[in-house]
Structures are given as structure tokens and as C-alpha cells.
Design an enzyme around this catalytic site. Structure first.
Site, short mmCIF file in Angstrom:
data_model
loop_
_atom_site.label_atom_id
_atom_site.label_comp_id
_atom_site.label_asym_id
_atom_site.label_seq_id
_atom_site.Cartn_x
_atom_site.Cartn_y
_atom_site.Cartn_z
N SER A 100 0.86 -0.89 -0.21
CA SER A 100 -0.13 -0.45 -0.30
C SER A 100 0.90 1.42 -0.22
O SER A 100 1.02 1.96 -0.95
CB SER A 100 -0.77 -0.21 1.28
OG SER A 100 -1.92 1.56 1.30
N GLY B 51 -7.26 2.93 -4.72
CA GLY B 51 -7.12 4.25 -3.10
C GLY B 51 -5.19 4.55 -3.04
O GLY B 51 -4.97 6.10 -2.10
N ASP B 52 -4.58 3.84 -3.18
CA ASP B 52 -3.29 3.98 -2.38
C ASP B 52 -2.63 5.16 -3.54
O ASP B 52 -2.09 6.17 -3.11
CB ASP B 52 -2.22 2.80 -2.85
CG ASP B 52 -3.27 1.61 -1.98
OD1 ASP B 52 -3.12 1.94 -1.42
OD2 ASP B 52 -2.70 0.67 -2.97
N ALA B 53 -3.19 5.15 -4.75
CA ALA B 53 -3.18 6.41 -6.06
C ALA B 53 -3.32 7.39 -5.82
O ALA B 53 -2.82 8.62 -5.36
CB ALA B 53 -3.83 5.49 -7.17
#
Length: 356
Positions: free
Chosen positions: A83, A315-317
Site C-alpha cells: 500500500s 486507493g493507494d494512488a
């Protein structure tokens, strides 16, 4: 050859006297680095290693040959995952040459570490890997078969062994000395909680401390640890499921609306924090929620994407792009737009590789 870990006697709290706020953009992401390997495979391979379709298991020792086999297979797709490492790579794509993005985490001393380090360096991310000579690098294998079926086999290995001692290592300590923003993935609450507590309690007043909730099980099973940390978090990220789960765990009820869940967690976030606390809640294709301070509640529409390939890493991006933009502009609206655009691009490609 990997060198042994040597503890530096420097105290993390002494950074207060050394920090230079006049430097260019600098972000530090801390997390569990995993080599992601995806490959199309046959049913026979699944049977050979005791795997099932559409399943996810923790790797056993007898899965090591599987990792080696698919790592060397030219048909495999490799990615520097995890993540926080995903977020760091996207943040560097946003920052470009305006500053430095570093990633800290634990790896083994093996070919997997060498590949990931080379990948980060090629993308301009500074790899601050603590290499442990007696443990393997974390790997997540994704074996694709049939009509979209996939079998996941994951080994955390060294990725789960980052400790507060590692914060005193010279190459990590010197980066902490000058970073403007520290991001830690919520998974650390499970295996390295003292690291999260250290950042929460001892980061500089001028530094932004950011945390992601990371997963539903983190919010459900480790909510008491999150209660200790969230009041110290400047920028908190979570998705709809994580937010509802955490609100239920804290409140002891499962009938909170989404709005009530967001407000309950944000009240906790602002209970001690003297900074302008920001809470970003993603909801897939539904409007994103951003709460700043005590009353500023904003909703941002998500434009549909026709070519959806893979939602993993979106979501990480978003987190990485948001922080990279926010550090430069200090504007929540522009940071949200940067995060949404990054997520929209990542959902159209396999994995979480920064766009070319």
C-alpha cells in the site's frame, strides 16, 4: 551482501532542533514492501501447490519454489507493491523533479529486493530498505486462471518486521530529519504499532502525519489501537467499508449512517489535533467525502470510467497523489482532484504502475 543492522544512538525526538522547513518538497512513505507477481497459469499449477481458484492464503514454506518459478517466468508481470509503496510511486509521479519522495520498509537480502529497489530508483523514488539477512522479502503471487479467476498466495516475510529501532538507522534518520510529510499504512497498526505511535507522538510540529485505515479487519480487530493514534493524525484516509466498520467498533452499534460514521471518526481526529485535520473517505464510484477542520464537509463527484481494468491500488494512488499535491498547494480541493485523477488512471491499467 547485506550488512547487519546497527542501531544509531540518535533520538528521534532530537529532530526538532534540526528540521529545515525551507527545503523543496519531501515526502516519506512507510509501509510493508511486497513484490507483486501476476501470471496466467494452469489448473495443474494450482493443484501442485495446494491452491484454489478465487482464494487467498498465507504462504507456507513449500510455496517458496512457486515464488521463484513465477519470478523468473518471462510471462509474469512484476510490480513493486504494498500500500505505502504504491502511494509513494504515485506521489513521485505527481511531484516529478520538484522534490524527493522516499519509501521505508523491511526486505530480505534476495533477488526480489534487488528487483524492487531497481524499480523504485528507475521511477525516482528513494528506497530506504532495511535489509534483514535471515528473512525473505515479502511476496504476493496472483495466479490467474479460467474466466477471470485468481488465486492469491502471500508471504509477508520481512515486510512485517519494521521496528522503532530502524528509525534510528542513519539513512532513515537523516530522511526523517528533513521530510515534510510522513505517511504510514494502517497495516502497521497490526504488526508494528510502536512505529505508528512514535510518529504520532514525536513527529515535528511542522510535519504532516498521515495514516490510512487500510483494511476492514484492521478497523474491526484493532480499533483500540486506532483510538490512540487517530487524534494525532493530520490527514486520514479510509474507504466506505473501513469507515463504517470503525464507527461500529467504536460506537458499539451497527446502524450508523455513512454521514454519522464519518462525523464520529472525524470528531475523534479533531479531539486533540491542533492542526487542520483532514479526513478523506473514498466510496468507489460514489462521491468522495472530504472533511476539514470542524465544519468544512465537502463532496466531490467521481466521473465514470469506461475502461475499467483493475481497481487494485486505486486507493493507494489517490492517497499518494493527494499528499503530493497538498504538500505543494496546501489546498484540499486541488489535492482531492489530483487524487481522483490518479485513481481514475490507475483503474484503467493492471496494478498500480505510475502512468508513463
Amino acid at each position: 551482501m547485506c550488512s547487519q543492522i546497527l542501531k544509531n544512538n540518535s533520538d528521534f525526538s532530537k529532530l526538532k532542533d534540526q528540521h529545515d522547513t525551507n527545503e523543496s518538497v519531501r515526502l516519506l512513505f512507510v509501509g510493508s514492501p511486497l513484490l507483486d507477481i501476476s501470471i496466467q497459469t494452469e489448473e495443474e499449477t494450482l493443484r501442485q501447490y495446494g491452491l484454489k481458484r478465487d482464494d487467498c492464503i498465507i504462504a507456507r514454506e513449500d510455496h517458496s519454489p512457486l515464488f521463484q518459478k513465477i519470478f523468473r517466468n518471462p510471462g509474469s508481470r512484476l510490480a513493486a507493491g504494498g500500500s505505502a509503496q504504491n502511494a509513494a510511486r504515485i506521489a513521485k509521479w505527481i511531484v516529478k523533479d520538484k522534490g524527493e519522495v522516499a519509501f521505508a520498509g523491511c526486505t530480505g537480502c534476495d533477488e526480489y529486493e534487488i528487483w524492487m529497489k531497481s524499480k523504485l530508483q528507475a521511477e525516482g523514488v528513494l528506497p530506504l530498505y532495511v535489509k534483514l539477512p535471515d528473512v525473505s522479502t515479502g511476496v504476493c503471487a496472483c495466479l490467474l486462471s479460467g474466466e477471470g479467476d485468481r488465486s492469491m498466495c502471500c508471504r509477508q516475510g520481512a515486510a512485517a518486521l519494521f521496528s522503532t529501532d530502524h528509525l534510528s538507522l542513519d539513512f532513515i534518520h537523516s530522511n526523517l530529519n528533513r521530510t515534510q510529510c510522513i505517511f504510514v499504512e494502517g497495516y502497521f497498526i497490526v504488526h508494528s504499532p510502536k512505529v505508528v505511535y512514535t510518529f504520532a507522538e514525536h513527529r515535528l510540529p511542522s510535519q504532516i502525519f498521515s495514516l490510512s485505515l487500510s483494511a476492514e479487519y484492521v478497523c474491526r480487530s484493532h480499533w483500540k489501537s486506532l483510538l490512540k493514534v487517530i487524534p494525532k493524525v493530520d490527514i486520514l484516509f479510509g474507504n466506505e467499508t473501513e469507515v463504517r466498520t470503525l464507527a461500529t467498533a467504536i460506537g458499539g452499534r451497527d446502524d450508523f449512517t455513512m454521514d454519522e460514521s464519518v462525523k464520529r471518526i472525524h470528531r475523534l481526529q479533531t479531539s486533540e489535533n491542533t492542526h487542520s485535520s483532514i479526513f478523506i473517505v473514498t466510496r468507489g464510484s460514489k462521491p468522495l467525502i472530504a472533511v476539514q477542520g470542524s465544519n468544512d464537509y465537502q463532496v466531490f463527484d467521481i466521473q465514470p470510467v469506461d475502461n475499467v481494468v483493475d481497481s487494485v491500488g486505486c486507493g493507494d494512488a489517490l492517497s499518494g497523489a493527494f499528499l503530493a499535491e497538498y504538500i505543494q498547494s496546501r489546498d484540499v480541493v486541488s489535492a482531492v482532484h489530483a487524487g481522483i485523477e490518479a485513481a481514475r488512471r490507475i483503474i484503467q491499467v493492471p496494478g498500480c504502475d505510475p502512468p508513463l
